[in-house]
Design a protein around this motif. Structure first.
Motif, short mmCIF file in Angstrom:
data_model
loop_
_atom_site.label_atom_id
_atom_site.label_comp_id
_atom_site.label_asym_id
_atom_site.label_seq_id
_atom_site.Cartn_x
_atom_site.Cartn_y
_atom_site.Cartn_z
N UNK C 8 0.87 -1.18 0.00
CA UNK C 8 0.00 0.00 0.00
C UNK C 8 0.90 1.23 0.00
N UNK C 10 0.77 5.51 0.21
CA UNK C 10 0.02 6.77 0.39
C UNK C 10 0.99 7.93 0.21
N UNK C 68 -3.55 7.42 -3.13
CA UNK C 68 -3.40 6.08 -2.56
C UNK C 68 -3.45 5.04 -3.66
N UNK C 70 -2.09 0.64 -4.56
CA UNK C 70 -1.35 -0.56 -4.14
C UNK C 70 -0.91 -1.29 -5.38
N UNK C 77 7.79 -0.34 -5.35
CA UNK C 77 9.09 0.29 -5.05
C UNK C 77 9.59 1.11 -6.24
N UNK C 93 4.34 7.08 2.41
CA UNK C 93 4.28 6.06 3.44
C UNK C 93 3.81 4.76 2.80
N UNK C 94 4.41 3.65 3.19
CA UNK C 94 4.05 2.35 2.62
C UNK C 94 3.90 1.31 3.72
N UNK C 95 3.09 0.29 3.43
CA UNK C 95 3.03 -0.87 4.31
C UNK C 95 2.54 -2.07 3.51
N UNK C 96 2.79 -3.23 4.04
CA UNK C 96 2.38 -4.46 3.36
C UNK C 96 0.92 -4.76 3.66
N UNK C 97 0.21 -5.25 2.65
CA UNK C 97 -1.19 -5.62 2.81
C UNK C 97 -1.46 -6.85 1.96
N UNK C 98 -2.65 -7.39 2.13
CA UNK C 98 -3.07 -8.54 1.33
C UNK C 98 -4.18 -8.11 0.39
N UNK C 99 -3.99 -8.41 -0.87
CA UNK C 99 -5.05 -8.17 -1.85
C UNK C 99 -5.87 -9.44 -1.97
N UNK C 100 -7.12 -9.32 -1.63
CA UNK C 100 -7.99 -10.49 -1.59
C UNK C 100 -8.64 -10.70 -2.95
N UNK C 101 -8.44 -11.87 -3.50
CA UNK C 101 -8.88 -12.11 -4.88
C UNK C 101 -10.28 -12.71 -4.96
#
Lengths: 104, 104, 104
Positions: C8, C10, C68, C70, C77, C93-101
């Motif tokens: 993600x 922002x 915003x 992802x 990067x 600002x970045x962070x790891x997230x899960x993309x739900x398929x």
């Protein structure tokens, strides 16, 4: 200070999907998630690459909507399965967060 | 590229709380957090389950507000303790993120 | 249910930066990220500490913007390196997230 681990959920719609009302009703009446915020973007584009913008000339365009909520992980996962009745694949993002309870 | 670990903080209010001005002043004058963004939702509901929506007929309803900021973890934790003077328990969510400094 | 790890991102701008159009065009045409949402804050302040607010009297002030999106971590990067042509250090600002398929 006690924290609870929650799953943050963000669902990406556009106004043109006409799915917001149904999704909100489902989250509220059926899934009873603890709180939901709906944000409207002023511009955006989806995986289609089609650009959506708000301007004085086209204020009613197909703007992006973000439906955001958090809940206990197992409840959030159950909600996500149900949400996929309203949105296509690749429109739901989740991550772990801490809900701060303000105990002192 | 250098990253710094920060804590993202999101505080959930509603307009009817009349807490925004006080909270912003506190974050700005006293806690001196590095930057704050306030977003107004177009719809939402809280733990009470009461639905808040904006429409042409009730544009001034009690809409959700999200106050978002990030700061170094220890500074964010200090801010969160202070924020609980403005919001009830369960309205502050945090997670770790990376602040990208753009060094090359 | 299959999840994909995404980053993600922002990006914090203000309207007065006049960087939004260029950044959106870059994300869309050059970086081809999978989807972008632009949110406009109703109030905020930056590292400068200067407070930005919207009111009936100064509706056109220098309001905060959040861009915003992802994408897969390596693509995100690459995008971030390019974004720093549009924003100063400390605005991404970045962070790891899960993309739900939504597979079932």
């Amino acid at each position: 200070m006690t924290d609870r681990t929650v799953t943050m959920v963000r669902v990406y719609l556009t106004e043109g999907d006409h799915m917001l009302r149904g999704l909100l009703t489902c989250l509220h009446d059926e899934l009873k998630v603890g709180g939901v915020t709906v944000l409207r973007g002023i511009a955006g584009f989806g995986a289609s690459g089609h650009l959506h913008t708000a301007s004085l000339l086209d204020i009613s365009l197909n703007l992006p909507l973000v439906v955001e909520f958090f809940d206990a992980p197992e409840r959030a996962q159950a909600a996500i399965r149900r949400i996929h009745d309203y949105v296509g694949p690749g429109h739901v993002v989740t991550w772990a967060a801490e809900l701060n309870m303000g105990d002192r």
